[in-house]
Design a protein around this motif. Sequence first.
Motif, PDB file in Angstrom:
ATOM      1  N   ASN A  22      54.676  29.371  12.632  1.00 54.84           N
ATOM      2  CA  ASN A  22      53.914  30.021  11.582  1.00 54.84           C
ATOM      3  C   ASN A  22      53.932  29.166  10.316  1.00 54.84           C
ATOM      4  OD1 ASN A  22      54.000  31.894   9.052  1.00 54.84           O
ATOM      5  ND2 ASN A  22      52.935  33.074  10.632  1.00 54.84           N
ATOM      6  N   ALA A  23      52.768  28.939   9.739  1.00 60.33           N
ATOM      7  CA  ALA A  23      52.652  28.067   8.559  1.00 60.33           C
ATOM      8  C   ALA A  23      53.445  28.601   7.368  1.00 60.33           C
ATOM      9  CB  ALA A  23      51.189  27.891   8.178  1.00 60.33           C
ATOM     10  N   THR A  24      53.456  29.914   7.180  1.00 57.43           N
ATOM     11  CA  THR A  24      54.211  30.489   6.067  1.00 57.43           C
ATOM     12  C   THR A  24      55.708  30.277   6.274  1.00 57.43           C
ATOM     13  OG1 THR A  24      52.490  32.144   5.701  1.00 57.43           O
ATOM     14  CG2 THR A  24      54.659  32.616   4.767  1.00 57.43           C
ATOM     15  N   ASN A  25      56.176  30.513   7.486  1.00 60.67           N
ATOM     16  CA  ASN A  25      57.586  30.300   7.789  1.00 60.67           C
ATOM     17  C   ASN A  25      57.960  28.835   7.589  1.00 60.67           C
ATOM     18  OD1 ASN A  25      60.215  30.916   8.624  1.00 60.67           O
ATOM     19  ND2 ASN A  25      59.718  30.590  10.773  1.00 60.67           N
ATOM     20  N   GLN A  26      57.090  27.931   8.019  1.00 60.81           N
ATOM     21  CA  GLN A  26      57.362  26.501   7.815  1.00 60.81           C
ATOM     22  C   GLN A  26      57.444  26.166   6.337  1.00 60.81           C
ATOM     23  OE1 GLN A  26      54.947  23.698   9.951  1.00 60.81           O
ATOM     24  NE2 GLN A  26      55.001  24.917  11.826  1.00 60.81           N
ATOM     25  N   ALA A  27      56.524  26.702   5.548  1.00 56.64           N
ATOM     26  CA  ALA A  27      56.527  26.434   4.107  1.00 56.64           C
ATOM     27  C   ALA A  27      57.804  26.968   3.459  1.00 56.64           C
ATOM     28  CB  ALA A  27      55.295  27.062   3.455  1.00 56.64           C
ATOM     29  N   ILE A  28      58.223  28.147   3.881  1.00 61.81           N
ATOM     30  CA  ILE A  28      59.477  28.707   3.358  1.00 61.81           C
ATOM     31  C   ILE A  28      60.638  27.790   3.730  1.00 61.81           C
ATOM     32  CG2 ILE A  28      61.137  30.596   3.666  1.00 61.81           C
ATOM     33  CD1 ILE A  28      58.651  32.481   3.842  1.00 61.81           C
ATOM     34  N   HIS A  29      60.660  27.306   4.960  1.00 65.49           N
ATOM     35  CA  HIS A  29      61.745  26.442   5.410  1.00 65.49           C
ATOM     36  C   HIS A  29      61.795  25.129   4.639  1.00 65.49           C
ATOM     37  CE1 HIS A  29      62.559  29.246   8.567  1.00 65.49           C
ATOM     38  NE2 HIS A  29      63.482  28.462   9.088  1.00 65.49           N
ATOM     39  N   VAL A  30      60.643  24.583   4.323  1.00 63.78           N
ATOM     40  CA  VAL A  30      60.602  23.306   3.596  1.00 63.78           C
ATOM     41  C   VAL A  30      61.277  23.437   2.234  1.00 63.78           C
ATOM     42  CG1 VAL A  30      59.004  21.695   2.453  1.00 63.78           C
ATOM     43  CG2 VAL A  30      58.640  22.348   4.839  1.00 63.78           C
ATOM     44  N   ILE A  31      61.249  24.617   1.670  1.00 63.35           N
ATOM     45  CA  ILE A  31      61.912  24.848   0.383  1.00 63.35           C
ATOM     46  C   ILE A  31      63.335  25.383   0.582  1.00 63.35           C
ATOM     47  CG2 ILE A  31      61.848  26.239  -1.732  1.00 63.35           C
ATOM     48  CD1 ILE A  31      58.724  26.143  -1.401  1.00 63.35           C
ATOM     49  N   ALA A  32      63.483  26.377   1.442  1.00 65.92           N
ATOM     50  CA  ALA A  32      64.766  27.071   1.569  1.00 65.92           C
ATOM     51  C   ALA A  32      65.836  26.250   2.281  1.00 65.92           C
ATOM     52  CB  ALA A  32      64.567  28.411   2.283  1.00 65.92           C
ATOM     53  N   VAL A  33      65.461  25.475   3.287  1.00 66.42           N
ATOM     54  CA  VAL A  33      66.481  24.706   4.017  1.00 66.42           C
ATOM     55  C   VAL A  33      67.163  23.674   3.108  1.00 66.42           C
ATOM     56  CG1 VAL A  33      66.838  23.035   5.892  1.00 66.42           C
ATOM     57  CG2 VAL A  33      65.597  25.155   6.335  1.00 66.42           C
ATOM     58  N   VAL A  81      72.202  32.616  -1.609  1.00 61.94           N
ATOM     59  CA  VAL A  81      71.760  33.971  -1.261  1.00 61.94           C
ATOM     60  C   VAL A  81      70.236  34.066  -1.261  1.00 61.94           C
ATOM     61  CG1 VAL A  81      71.742  36.382  -2.055  1.00 61.94           C
ATOM     62  CG2 VAL A  81      73.894  35.097  -1.986  1.00 61.94           C
ATOM     63  N   ILE A  82      69.601  33.569  -2.299  1.00 62.45           N
ATOM     64  CA  ILE A  82      68.139  33.657  -2.399  1.00 62.45           C
ATOM     65  C   ILE A  82      67.466  32.859  -1.277  1.00 62.45           C
ATOM     66  CG2 ILE A  82      66.147  32.970  -3.816  1.00 62.45           C
ATOM     67  CD1 ILE A  82      67.951  33.725  -6.272  1.00 62.45           C
ATOM     68  N   ALA A  83      67.970  31.668  -0.993  1.00 61.46           N
ATOM     69  CA  ALA A  83      67.359  30.842   0.050  1.00 61.46           C
ATOM     70  C   ALA A  83      67.524  31.475   1.430  1.00 61.46           C
ATOM     71  CB  ALA A  83      67.948  29.435   0.023  1.00 61.46           C
ATOM     72  N   TRP A  84      68.675  32.099   1.698  1.00 57.79           N
ATOM     73  CA  TRP A  84      68.847  32.764   2.990  1.00 57.79           C
ATOM     74  C   TRP A  84      67.953  33.991   3.109  1.00 57.79           C
ATOM     75  CZ3 TRP A  84      69.996  31.111   7.452  1.00 57.79           C
ATOM     76  CH2 TRP A  84      70.886  30.068   7.623  1.00 57.79           C
ATOM     77  N   ILE A  85      67.775  34.717   2.029  1.00 60.60           N
ATOM     78  CA  ILE A  85      66.843  35.850   2.056  1.00 60.60           C
ATOM     79  C   ILE A  85      65.446  35.344   2.391  1.00 60.60           C
ATOM     80  CG2 ILE A  85      65.682  37.580   0.614  1.00 60.60           C
ATOM     81  CD1 ILE A  85      68.443  37.977  -0.807  1.00 60.60           C
ATOM     82  N   ALA A  86      65.039  34.255   1.746  1.00 60.88           N
ATOM     83  CA  ALA A  86      63.727  33.660   2.032  1.00 60.88           C
ATOM     84  C   ALA A  86      63.624  33.254   3.502  1.00 60.88           C
ATOM     85  CB  ALA A  86      63.486  32.462   1.120  1.00 60.88           C
ATOM     86  N   GLN A  87      64.681  32.647   4.029  1.00 59.02           N
ATOM     87  CA  GLN A  87      64.682  32.236   5.438  1.00 59.02           C
ATOM     88  C   GLN A  87      64.444  33.428   6.360  1.00 59.02           C
ATOM     89  OE1 GLN A  87      64.350  28.972   5.793  1.00 59.02           O
ATOM     90  NE2 GLN A  87      66.252  28.526   6.833  1.00 59.02           N
ATOM     91  N   PHE A  88      65.162  34.511   6.113  1.00 54.73           N
ATOM     92  CA  PHE A  88      65.018  35.683   6.974  1.00 54.73           C
ATOM     93  C   PHE A  88      63.650  36.341   6.805  1.00 54.73           C
ATOM     94  CE2 PHE A  88      69.609  35.215   7.421  1.00 54.73           C
ATOM     95  CZ  PHE A  88      69.709  35.307   8.806  1.00 54.73           C
ATOM     96  N   ILE A  89      63.084  36.283   5.614  1.00 52.67           N
ATOM     97  CA  ILE A  89      61.711  36.762   5.420  1.00 52.67           C
ATOM     98  C   ILE A  89      60.758  35.898   6.253  1.00 52.67           C
ATOM     99  CG2 ILE A  89      59.804  36.925   3.756  1.00 52.67           C
ATOM    100  CD1 ILE A  89      61.966  37.797   1.674  1.00 52.67           C
ATOM    101  N   GLY A  90      60.939  34.595   6.201  1.00 48.31           N
ATOM    102  CA  GLY A  90      60.103  33.689   7.003  1.00 48.31           C
ATOM    103  C   GLY A  90      60.203  33.988   8.485  1.00 48.31           C
ATOM    104  N   HIS A  91      61.402  34.246   8.958  1.00 51.14           N
ATOM    105  CA  HIS A  91      61.565  34.549  10.380  1.00 51.14           C
ATOM    106  C   HIS A  91      61.017  35.934  10.730  1.00 51.14           C
ATOM    107  CE1 HIS A  91      63.303  31.067  12.199  1.00 51.14           C
ATOM    108  NE2 HIS A  91      63.952  30.861  11.071  1.00 51.14           N
ATOM    109  N   HIS A  92      61.038  36.840   9.783  1.00 57.35           N
ATOM    110  CA  HIS A  92      60.403  38.140  10.007  1.00 57.35           C
ATOM    111  C   HIS A  92      58.891  37.939  10.166  1.00 57.35           C
ATOM    112  CE1 HIS A  92      59.719  42.437   9.818  1.00 57.35           C
ATOM    113  NE2 HIS A  92      58.812  42.209   8.881  1.00 57.35           N
ATOM    114  N   ILE A  93      58.322  37.121   9.301  1.00 52.15           N
ATOM    115  CA  ILE A  93      56.888  36.813   9.398  1.00 52.15           C
ATOM    116  C   ILE A  93      56.592  36.126  10.731  1.00 52.15           C
ATOM    117  CG2 ILE A  93      55.046  35.378   8.424  1.00 52.15           C
ATOM    118  CD1 ILE A  93      56.414  35.893   5.645  1.00 52.15           C
TER     119      ILE A  93
END
Length: 159
Positions: free
Chosen positions: A22-33, A114-126
């Motif tokens: 998913n493009a949104t999940n990838q974009a989140i990962h590029v920042i959050a990872v 904490v914020i980056a992990w929340i973003a990661q889990f949101i990305g994986h939910h998407i």
Amino acid sequence: MSPTLSARLAQLFASYNGDHRNATNQAIHVIAVPAIAWSVIALLWCVPPLITWFKPGVWAAVAMFAAWCWYNRQSRSLGYGMLAAFFLAAMSCRVIEQQLGLHILWKLALGVFVIAWIAQFIGHHIEGKRPSFLTDLVYLLVGPVWVLAKAYRKLGWAY
């Protein structure tokens, strides 16, 4: 991918890519990872050394060196990129420590973590898929180098 990429990392990338379509999940990962990687380094930076003549950052250095050894075995080119990323992370931790103190570095790192992990889990939910590291902890190492490989591809660099 270049022929210098280890078969193991190629296999891990293929699996990781399957969990991140998913493009949104990838974009989140590029920042959050990278944010998570930095925050782990910064948190380790704040752990007091066991020997008093060691300075803050010794545990972060040990962890970065161990991770770099793994990255370098998988791909020399990506290993060099991760070495540069680790250097920048360490320098930012050092600057924050000098300018603001370890207590601020610790709080900042914890907040980013904490914020980056929340973003990661949101990305994986998407995405609708579980994070890869829930199947194998090695994916905690794969995430940062996967992001770096995306940057290499965008720049036209071989790895």
